[in-house]
Design a protein around this motif. Sequence first.
Motif, PDB file in Angstrom:
ATOM      1  N   PHE A 102      30.183  60.450  20.519  1.00 11.95           N
ATOM      2  CA  PHE A 102      31.566  59.979  20.418  1.00 11.95           C
ATOM      3  C   PHE A 102      32.456  60.440  21.564  1.00 11.95           C
ATOM      4  O   PHE A 102      33.584  59.995  21.687  1.00 11.95           O
ATOM      5  CB  PHE A 102      32.182  60.407  19.088  1.00 11.95           C
TER       6      PHE A 102
ATOM      7  N   MET B 104      29.277  59.754  25.616  1.00 10.83           N
ATOM      8  CA  MET B 104      28.854  58.372  25.804  1.00 10.83           C
ATOM      9  C   MET B 104      30.025  57.448  26.137  1.00 10.83           C
ATOM     10  O   MET B 104      30.005  56.750  27.153  1.00 10.83           O
ATOM     11  CB  MET B 104      28.157  57.930  24.504  1.00 10.83           C
TER      12      MET B 104
ATOM     13  N   LEU C 232      30.876  55.280  29.595  1.00 11.33           N
ATOM     14  CA  LEU C 232      30.951  53.817  29.593  1.00 11.33           C
ATOM     15  C   LEU C 232      32.339  53.264  29.902  1.00 11.33           C
ATOM     16  O   LEU C 232      32.474  52.178  30.449  1.00 11.33           O
ATOM     17  CB  LEU C 232      30.486  53.283  28.234  1.00 11.33           C
ATOM     18  N   PHE C 233      33.371  53.987  29.508  1.00 13.69           N
ATOM     19  CA  PHE C 233      34.718  53.413  29.596  1.00 13.69           C
ATOM     20  C   PHE C 233      35.596  54.105  30.633  1.00 13.69           C
ATOM     21  O   PHE C 233      36.804  54.024  30.556  1.00 13.69           O
ATOM     22  CB  PHE C 233      35.413  53.480  28.230  1.00 13.69           C
TER      23      PHE C 233
ATOM     24  N   PHE D 159      31.291  51.780  35.924  1.00 16.70           N
ATOM     25  CA  PHE D 159      30.549  50.570  36.291  1.00 16.70           C
ATOM     26  C   PHE D 159      31.459  49.420  36.716  1.00 16.70           C
ATOM     27  O   PHE D 159      31.007  48.452  37.295  1.00 16.70           O
ATOM     28  CB  PHE D 159      29.686  50.116  35.111  1.00 16.70           C
ATOM     29  N   PHE D 160      32.724  49.529  36.373  1.00 15.78           N
ATOM     30  CA  PHE D 160      33.680  48.482  36.734  1.00 15.78           C
ATOM     31  C   PHE D 160      35.045  49.140  36.775  1.00 15.78           C
ATOM     32  O   PHE D 160      35.259  50.154  36.105  1.00 15.78           O
ATOM     33  CB  PHE D 160      33.651  47.351  35.696  1.00 15.78           C
TER      34      PHE D 160
ATOM     35  N   ALA E 105      39.337  46.089  34.741  1.00 16.09           N
ATOM     36  CA  ALA E 105      38.522  45.010  34.196  1.00 16.09           C
ATOM     37  C   ALA E 105      38.448  45.072  32.669  1.00 16.09           C
ATOM     38  O   ALA E 105      37.956  44.147  32.038  1.00 16.09           O
ATOM     39  CB  ALA E 105      37.104  45.058  34.779  1.00 16.09           C
ATOM     40  N   MET E 106      38.905  46.178  32.114  1.00 15.28           N
ATOM     41  CA  MET E 106      38.892  46.286  30.650  1.00 15.28           C
ATOM     42  C   MET E 106      40.253  45.870  30.114  1.00 15.28           C
ATOM     43  O   MET E 106      41.256  45.953  30.801  1.00 15.28           O
ATOM     44  CB  MET E 106      38.641  47.746  30.239  1.00 15.28           C
ATOM     45  N   PRO E 107      40.299  45.495  28.831  1.00 10.39           N
ATOM     46  CA  PRO E 107      41.598  45.202  28.229  1.00 10.39           C
ATOM     47  C   PRO E 107      42.475  46.448  28.278  1.00 10.39           C
ATOM     48  O   PRO E 107      41.963  47.563  28.123  1.00 10.39           O
ATOM     49  CB  PRO E 107      41.251  44.849  26.780  1.00 10.39           C
TER      50      PRO E 107
ATOM     51  N   PHE F 124      26.594  53.717  16.425  1.00 10.11           N
ATOM     52  CA  PHE F 124      27.637  53.402  17.394  1.00 10.11           C
ATOM     53  C   PHE F 124      27.146  53.270  18.829  1.00 10.11           C
ATOM     54  O   PHE F 124      27.771  52.595  19.636  1.00 10.11           O
ATOM     55  CB  PHE F 124      28.750  54.459  17.345  1.00 10.11           C
ATOM     56  N   GLU F 125      26.044  53.925  19.131  1.00 13.25           N
ATOM     57  CA  GLU F 125      25.636  53.955  20.525  1.00 13.25           C
ATOM     58  C   GLU F 125      25.450  52.563  21.129  1.00 13.25           C
ATOM     59  O   GLU F 125      26.075  52.236  22.136  1.00 13.25           O
ATOM     60  CB  GLU F 125      24.380  54.799  20.676  1.00 13.25           C
TER      61      GLU F 125
ATOM     62  N   LEU G 244      28.829  50.724  21.406  1.00 17.26           N
ATOM     63  CA  LEU G 244      29.680  51.137  22.525  1.00 17.26           C
ATOM     64  C   LEU G 244      29.167  50.540  23.834  1.00 17.26           C
ATOM     65  O   LEU G 244      29.952  50.063  24.653  1.00 17.26           O
ATOM     66  CB  LEU G 244      29.708  52.668  22.629  1.00 17.26           C
ATOM     67  N   TYR G 245      27.864  50.596  24.015  1.00 17.12           N
ATOM     68  CA  TYR G 245      27.280  49.998  25.217  1.00 17.12           C
ATOM     69  C   TYR G 245      27.644  48.522  25.312  1.00 17.12           C
ATOM     70  O   TYR G 245      28.039  48.015  26.359  1.00 17.12           O
ATOM     71  CB  TYR G 245      25.749  50.133  25.179  1.00 17.12           C
TER      72      TYR G 245
ATOM     73  N   LEU H 173      30.143  46.921  23.954  1.00 23.90           N
ATOM     74  CA  LEU H 173      31.561  46.699  24.229  1.00 23.90           C
ATOM     75  C   LEU H 173      31.858  46.946  25.706  1.00 23.90           C
ATOM     76  O   LEU H 173      32.483  46.115  26.380  1.00 23.90           O
ATOM     77  CB  LEU H 173      32.422  47.612  23.365  1.00 23.90           C
ATOM     78  N   ALA H 174      31.396  48.089  26.209  1.00 26.29           N
ATOM     79  CA  ALA H 174      31.728  48.432  27.595  1.00 26.29           C
ATOM     80  C   ALA H 174      31.099  47.451  28.567  1.00 26.29           C
ATOM     81  O   ALA H 174      31.785  46.864  29.414  1.00 26.29           O
ATOM     82  CB  ALA H 174      31.246  49.848  27.903  1.00 26.29           C
ATOM     83  N   MET H 175      29.795  47.271  28.441  1.00 24.54           N
ATOM     84  CA  MET H 175      29.124  46.430  29.419  1.00 24.54           C
ATOM     85  C   MET H 175      29.492  44.967  29.211  1.00 24.54           C
ATOM     86  O   MET H 175      29.671  44.225  30.166  1.00 24.54           O
ATOM     87  CB  MET H 175      27.606  46.631  29.336  1.00 24.54           C
TER      88      MET H 175
ATOM     89  N   LEU I   5      32.302  43.688  27.832  1.00 20.51           N
ATOM     90  CA  LEU I   5      33.688  43.417  28.216  1.00 20.51           C
ATOM     91  C   LEU I   5      33.896  43.639  29.714  1.00 20.51           C
ATOM     92  O   LEU I   5      34.342  42.750  30.430  1.00 20.51           O
ATOM     93  CB  LEU I   5      34.629  44.354  27.464  1.00 20.51           C
ATOM     94  N   GLY I   6      33.567  44.839  30.163  1.00 21.84           N
ATOM     95  CA  GLY I   6      33.884  45.217  31.539  1.00 21.84           C
ATOM     96  C   GLY I   6      32.975  44.555  32.546  1.00 21.84           C
ATOM     97  O   GLY I   6      33.423  43.845  33.445  1.00 21.84           O
ATOM     98  N   MET I   7      31.658  44.764  32.380  1.00 20.27           N
ATOM     99  CA  MET I   7      30.731  44.184  33.342  1.00 20.27           C
ATOM    100  C   MET I   7      30.782  42.671  33.266  1.00 20.27           C
ATOM    101  O   MET I   7      30.663  41.983  34.274  1.00 20.27           O
ATOM    102  CB  MET I   7      29.291  44.627  33.046  1.00 20.27           C
TER     103      MET I   7
ATOM    104  N   TYR J 247      27.254  37.110  29.699  1.00 19.66           N
ATOM    105  CA  TYR J 247      26.599  38.380  30.002  1.00 19.66           C
ATOM    106  C   TYR J 247      26.434  39.233  28.737  1.00 19.66           C
ATOM    107  O   TYR J 247      25.378  39.825  28.501  1.00 19.66           O
ATOM    108  CB  TYR J 247      27.381  39.151  31.068  1.00 19.66           C
TER     109      TYR J 247
END
Lengths: 284, 307, 278
Positions: A204, A207, A211-212, A216-217, A221-223, C52-53, C56-57, C59-61, C63-65, C82
């Motif tokens: 929590f 990770m 990711l956020f 990577f971006f 690029a995120m909301p 959740f793992e 979360l991946y 959502l991030a990848m 949405l963002g990627m 994607y």
Amino acid sequence: MTEVDSTRLVYSGDGPDHGDMAVRARRSGVWFYAETVLRGMRAFALPILLYAVAQPVLYLVALGVGLGELVDRGTGPVGGVDYLVFVAPALLVSTVVMSVSAEMTFPVMSGFKWNRLYYGPVASPLEPSQIALGHFTAVMLRFLLQGLVFWLVMLAFGAAPAGWVQSVLVVPIGMLAAAAFGAPLQAYAATLDDGFQFSLIQRFVVMPMFLFSGTFFPLAAMPPYLHWIGWISPVWHGTELARWASYGADLSWGMTALHLTFLLGCTAVGIWFSVRTYTRRLRS
Amino acid sequence: MPGVISARGLRKTYGDVAAVDGIDFEVEAGESFGLLGPNGAGKSTTMRMIGGTLDRTGGELEVLGMDPGSERPQVRAHLGVVPQQDNLDEELRVRENLVMYGRYFGMSRSVLAAKADELLAFAQLEAKAREKVVNLSGGMKRRLTIARGLVNEPRILLLDEPTTGLDPQARHVLWDRLFRLKETGTTLVVTTHFMDEAEQLCDRLIVVDHGRIMAQGSPGQLIREHSTREVLELRFGSARNAAVVQQLKGVGERNEVLPDRILVYARDGEAALEEVAARGLHPVTSLVRRSSLEDVFLRLTGRSLID
Amino acid sequence: MSATTTGAARGTRRRGIPSLSSLSSGNLGSVLERNMRVIRNQNWVILVSGFFEPVLYLLAMGLGMGALVGSVTGPGGRPVEYAAYIAPALLATSAMNGAIYDSTWNVFFKLRLSKLYQSMLQTSLGPLDVALGEILMALFRGLLYALGFLGVIAVLGLVTSWWALLMVPAAVLIAFGFAALGMGVTSYLTTFQQMDLINFVLLPMFLFSATLYPIGVYPEWIQWLIMGMPLWHGVELMRQLSVGHFDGLTWVHSLYFVGMTVLGLALTTLRLRKLFLR
Ligand SMILES: Nc1ncnc2c1ncn2[C@@H]1O[C@H](COP(=O)(O)OP(=O)(O)OP(=O)(O)O)[C@@H](O)[C@H]1O
Ligand SMILES: [Mg+2]
């Protein structure tokens, strides 16, 4: 049975002076304990080294080159550079922060609980604060090595176009990000009685941070409702600094000051709390 | 000779529990001083306060003229500590444990190189120098912990149940070595559950229970003061002991019923046994022996030492 | 007394392949019951958090990627979003991670530290009971997570075919293969350092198995290497199921895991026998 000359084992007055011992321990105790932790890591030297080398290579080939291909076909250059160049400094910061989350959880726990590693040295002239700082210092030295290796791999991939004088700064920046996350984590781990919280932290906190945090971006690029994660994440602050160092991404003086203040602040607060918790716990 | 450790009204409380409840004692230079008491009496707590790793709640404590509550590193530099629970560094090897511990005292590597060898010999662990600590047996770990406590040539050695887990031979070797350390001037402070150990090692001891001192003196003194010269042990079988004791009134100076036997304290045990037979009682087994610290202990605490 | 028994025992040993009754007491239920009790005693937050793992991946990848990548060529050459491209891959990966965690670290602790298996095999239980009990538990958890994840991607509108329901049993199959093999391999490992090596295998497998991008960017020989790895088969299988595209490869992917499961179970059982019942 060997005969033991017990006169050589007792205080004779011509051996080392106890007053001197106290003075020396006060002066360099942090280093004494750091050395112990580093020696302990030697058992893991091979995995640590393999990790230090393999991790950047794998990440850069997979994400920089493989995923980069998709991005180049999609939007094209990100932040004005190839995806590989964009993602490399961020990966450096992310990977050291992920490593610090392992170094500052279970090993701290085994200092207080499982192996009670800390309880031997507290009976020597070392102070609990020196044990806390010594452990922290040793871990940072590990990241000095890990960061340097990562930086060299970046150079080999041509992923640090700013030239090596400027881009080598990614190493201290990575260490600072690791410190900003590791110091508070050390303080927290020192308050726990069993390790089950660690897997929650992994899932929590670490990770999502990976990711956020604009690794990577770009954050943009995120909301917008997700941007706060970046703002409170040492990974994002470190990444922004590292991108400036490695390829000269835009960074105003104001933002530089802000990133540095955030990272240094987290480190200082974390160290302060861990000194306090170590002192309380090792003396009760 | 001035005391190297002196405690006055020393207290430690955990919440409502008084682990150490106002104790006074004085340890003199070069003597071997014992703390005796049942589980939970407060022995380890006292040792840790002396060692400067536990804050006291109240009272005064001086070690070599310093306050271990405020001049911690200075005090600890003079001490060797062998805690009740081994806390060796399991991530290091046997010899490294000694060397690194010496480093904590700021000792130089060259001094420590020689020192480590002497200590390995002391602990009879020369053959295990490069072994991982996890691979040592329980008794070997104990010996290593004891050796580690000597690395800084301490003035005072604090030993919290030093021989727990050692085989009989290793215990005797250790007693012998501790005795020589004492002869050469090291002050020993020892806690133990073993009567024979207390009698062998301690010049003077205090008996503690519930954080208070029940008695103090040399082992001989304590026996003279709190027990008779001899003890008669009678076994009538667990079911009958309690019933029979009524009929033993007046035999010896005092009786004590334990679950498995009755103890009759008397100056002359054989005479007491004759008297028992004269009253028409026939124990399953009987034994006359000299009084020991164990009896003192039972008398003072109403508990057996090892419970 | 026992000329016959020793003779029989020697006979089995010489034959090499032990009979089923020497491997199992048929009392698998008791092992499962014990494991369910553990789950009940466990902190539920830990159980739930595993779910959740992958989310979360995603959502991030996604949405963002997704914003950087746009759409990608999916199974059968059709373009897909994607997020829809990586969702099945993430499910396969999480089935792998869960199964590997349960069958390696978890098993390592019980094998080397808590000596649980030793005490179990002192009873009438056989090694196969113990191994299956452990592996079925990993599958049970995997099933829960797969259902949860499928629900999430359905809500996000990333599911376009009813065939996607088959992703749940597929996740269990993938988990079965990894758990069986993982447990067998773990029985050879004795130190934490060796356990760390497991990560060295998992990380590149995750990064290269067409999870986040097609493997077409690499030279052919690397592609062949990747196609030998189990995760690639899991990812491709999932991806086909997610859109309901089937071809001969679907069978190859599925049989790969069936084979892996059988091999893994055989290895694990023999190893437990060797370690504890000599
Ligand atoms: N950290 C602590 N928190 C709360 N209570 C404690 C703590 N440490 C010790 N105690 C309590 O203080 C009392 C004395 O403990 P101590 O360890 O000093 O006993 P001891 O005489 O060494 O016993 P033993 O012979 O079992 O080693 C006990 O009642 C114990 O429960
Ligand atoms: Mg104690």
